[in-house]
Design an enzyme around this catalytic site. Structure first.
Site, short mmCIF file in Angstrom:
data_model
loop_
_atom_site.label_atom_id
_atom_site.label_comp_id
_atom_site.label_asym_id
_atom_site.label_seq_id
_atom_site.Cartn_x
_atom_site.Cartn_y
_atom_site.Cartn_z
CG LEU A 123 43.60 8.01 -43.72
CD1 LEU A 123 44.94 7.53 -44.26
CD2 LEU A 123 43.78 8.59 -42.31
CB SER A 170 36.39 7.57 -27.80
OG SER A 170 35.67 8.76 -28.01
N GLY A 207 39.34 1.96 -41.88
CA GLY A 207 38.79 3.02 -41.03
C GLY A 207 39.75 3.29 -39.88
CD GLU A 241 39.86 15.33 -38.26
OE1 GLU A 241 41.04 15.50 -37.88
OE2 GLU A 241 39.18 16.22 -38.81
N1 CAA Z 1 52.93 11.14 -36.62
C1 CAA Z 1 53.90 10.64 -37.42
N2 CAA Z 1 54.18 9.30 -37.50
C2 CAA Z 1 53.43 8.48 -36.76
C3 CAA Z 1 52.39 8.93 -35.90
C4 CAA Z 1 52.16 10.32 -35.85
N3 CAA Z 1 51.21 10.82 -35.06
N4 CAA Z 1 51.83 7.88 -35.29
C5 CAA Z 1 52.49 6.77 -35.73
N5 CAA Z 1 53.45 7.16 -36.61
C6 CAA Z 1 54.38 6.29 -37.32
C7 CAA Z 1 54.95 5.18 -36.39
O1 CAA Z 1 56.10 5.64 -35.74
C8 CAA Z 1 55.23 4.06 -37.35
O2 CAA Z 1 56.47 4.31 -37.97
P1 CAA Z 1 57.54 3.11 -38.26
O3 CAA Z 1 56.82 2.22 -39.24
O4 CAA Z 1 58.70 3.80 -38.84
O5 CAA Z 1 57.77 2.45 -36.95
C9 CAA Z 1 54.14 4.20 -38.41
O6 CAA Z 1 53.67 5.56 -38.33
C10 CAA Z 1 52.98 3.27 -38.21
O7 CAA Z 1 52.51 3.51 -36.87
P2 CAA Z 1 51.77 2.37 -36.06
O8 CAA Z 1 52.57 1.10 -36.08
O9 CAA Z 1 51.40 2.94 -34.73
O10 CAA Z 1 50.47 2.14 -36.97
P3 CAA Z 1 49.19 1.27 -36.72
O11 CAA Z 1 48.86 0.59 -38.01
O12 CAA Z 1 49.30 0.45 -35.50
O13 CAA Z 1 48.02 2.37 -36.56
C11 CAA Z 1 46.71 4.03 -35.47
C12 CAA Z 1 48.09 3.41 -35.69
C13 CAA Z 1 46.91 4.99 -34.31
C14 CAA Z 1 45.66 3.01 -35.08
C15 CAA Z 1 46.30 4.78 -36.74
O14 CAA Z 1 45.99 3.87 -37.77
C16 CAA Z 1 45.13 5.72 -36.53
O15 CAA Z 1 45.30 6.84 -36.06
N6 CAA Z 1 43.90 5.27 -36.91
C17 CAA Z 1 42.75 6.13 -36.92
C18 CAA Z 1 42.66 6.81 -38.25
C19 CAA Z 1 41.74 7.98 -38.24
O16 CAA Z 1 41.81 8.83 -37.35
N7 CAA Z 1 40.91 8.04 -39.28
C20 CAA Z 1 39.97 9.13 -39.45
C21 CAA Z 1 40.39 9.96 -40.64
S1 CAA Z 1 39.25 11.25 -40.94
C22 CAA Z 1 38.75 11.01 -42.54
O17 CAA Z 1 39.33 10.26 -43.26
C23 CAA Z 1 37.52 11.66 -43.04
C24 CAA Z 1 37.56 13.13 -43.12
O18 CAA Z 1 37.55 13.76 -44.17
C25 CAA Z 1 37.46 13.86 -41.85
#
Ligand code: CAA
Length: 381
Positions: free
Chosen positions: A125, A367, A131, A364
């Site tokens: 991702l 905070s 990020g 993931e």
């Molecule tokens: N489950 C399903 N759908 C979800 C959801 C969830 N938990 N959370 C949001 N959605 C949906 C929303 O309803 C929205 O849908 P619509 O477009 O139909 O309205 C869509 O997804 C987009 O949601 P947001 O508008 O809330 O999106 P955003 O751009 O504002 O971002 C965020 C939200 C919470 C900041 C998100 O980007 C996020 O969690 N960021 C952190 C990412 C992360 O944790 N990265 C670490 C990954 S780990 C890795 O990659 C390395 C590894 O190997 C471990």
């Protein structure tokens, strides 16, 4: 309401405690020093039959539940957090999206390999410019005939060097408003143009495999699409909800291990003619540590239980990940403090626990991102 583990969960806890003490703990310090991936441990975990623990038996899984998964992560992390994160990512990031969104054919082809341990599980991702803003994906998959041709890069990817394939997000087009259409695509890691770069040099979790991926004109047929086109971002956010329970469980395990070492040390170490455990200053530290670990464990198990009940658990997953990871940082820091000068030395292991703990406040979802998710979930706008 029942706070008892089931018979099966208790049996898994006992089995994993014995396995972790006997097979994982002895090499943990050396793996941290040499940055050696716990390959042997993983083949033994395969023999125990837990590499597909929460997935259905028809794919070679254990047909177990998310609390059992959390218990395994907790017990491994109590002695070796690198082994804990490898297992957690294998199941919750690697296996889960294929189980949740894959076709029957994809599950037979890929999920079975994850359950058997033939491939470790990973997902892609994060990117250099995507990020916390995970939707900022720049990797592109262009349609060419029956294929996707993928170009881009992914970073901080757990387990990638040991994965035969992984699901990753890529932009497959734009809608009429010009917004990105992000899809998830399963890509074999031995495809032409797919490069897994060398391990990062990290602060902690040295024996966990974390790498960068580069995709240059990687071609896969369109039947590698995971789920529906344009749903990749939401699928991965949903996947991360489950992953955050794994991180919460890791935090509980690391904190438990550090706390036990601090308690033991406090009972043995004498200063001013008394053991440290006889000083109220140290007793109160240990009491707070024990209480906070217990609270975090309850939060992790509750989020896992909600997932198993088919309830929405986004808020609970973020809450348990946030609370447990911050608790873990505090507890491991206090464990070093209780050890005094010796805590700063490698021989006493608690410094490893403290270094490993830091990732949990970042990976993931930081905070800050967990607070943002919780704020949205409780209706702040
Ligand atoms: N489950 C399903 N759908 C979800 C959801 C969830 N938990 N959370 C949001 N959605 C949906 C929303 O309803 C929205 O849908 P619509 O477009 O139909 O309205 C869509 O997804 C987009 O949601 P947001 O508008 O809330 O999106 P955003 O751009 O504002 O971002 C965020 C939200 C919470 C900041 C998100 O980007 C996020 O969690 N960021 C952190 C990412 C992360 O944790 N990265 C670490 C990954 S780990 C890795 O990659 C390395 C590894 O190997 C471990």
């Amino acid at each position: 309401m029942n706070f008892e583990l089931t018979q099966e969960q208790s049996m898994i806890k006992k089995m994993m405690r014995e396995f972790a003490e006997g097979e994982v703990a002895p090499g943990a310090e050396e793996r941290d020093r040499t940055k050696a991936f716990p390959e042997e441990v993983f083949s033994k975990l395969g023999e125990l039959g837990i590499l597909g623990l929460p997935f259905p038996e028809e794919y070679g899984g254990g047909g177990s539940d998310t609390i059992s998964f959390a218990i395994v992560v907790e017990e491994l992390s109590r002695v070796c957090a690198s082994t804990g994160i490898t297992y957690s990512a294998h199941i919750s990031l690697g296996g889960a999206p294929i189980y949740l969104f894959g076709t029957e054919e994809q599950k037979q082809k890929y999920l079975t390999k994850i359950c058997s341990g033939e491939s470790l599980g990973a997902f892609g991702l994060t990117e250099p410019n995507a990020g916390s803003d995970a939707g900022g994906t720049e990797t592109e998959a262009i349609e060419e005939g029956n294929d996707f041709v993928i170009n881009g890069s992914k970073c901080f990817i757990t387990n990638a060097s040991y994965a035969q394939f992984l699901a990753l997000t890529a932009v497959t087009g734009r809608n009429e408003k010009g917004e990105k259409e992000i899809s998830a695509i399963i890509v074999p890691t031995d495809a032409d143009g797919f490069t897994v770069l060398d391990q990062y040099e990290k602060m902690g979790l040295h024996a966990s495999n974390t790498t960068e991926l580069v995709l240059e004109n990687v071609r896969v047929s369109q039947d590698h699409l995971l789920g529906n086109r344009g749903e990749g971002f939401k699928q991965f956010l949903q996947t991360l909800d489950g992953g955050r329970i794994g991180i919460g469980a890791m935090a509980v395990g690391i904190a438990q291990g550090a706390y036990e070492k601090a308690l033991q040390y406090a009972k043995e170490r004498k200063q001013f003619g008394k053991t440290l455990s006889q000083f109220q200053a140290i007793q109160f530290k240990l009491a707070d540590m024990a209480m906070k670990i217990e609270l975090a464990r309850n939060m992790v198990y509750k989020a896992a239980w909600m997932k198993d009940q088919g309830k929405s658990f986004t808020k609970e997953a973020s809450m348990c990940k946030l609370f447990a990871s911050e608790m873990c940082m505090e507890v491991t820091s206090q464990a070093v403090q209780i050890h005094g000068g010796y805590g700063y030395m490698k021989d006493y292991h608690v410094e490893r626990y403290m270094r490993d703990a830091k990732l949990l406040e970042i990976g993931e979802g930081t905070s800050e991102i967990q607070r943002l998710v919780i704020a949205r979930q409780i209706g702040c706008s």
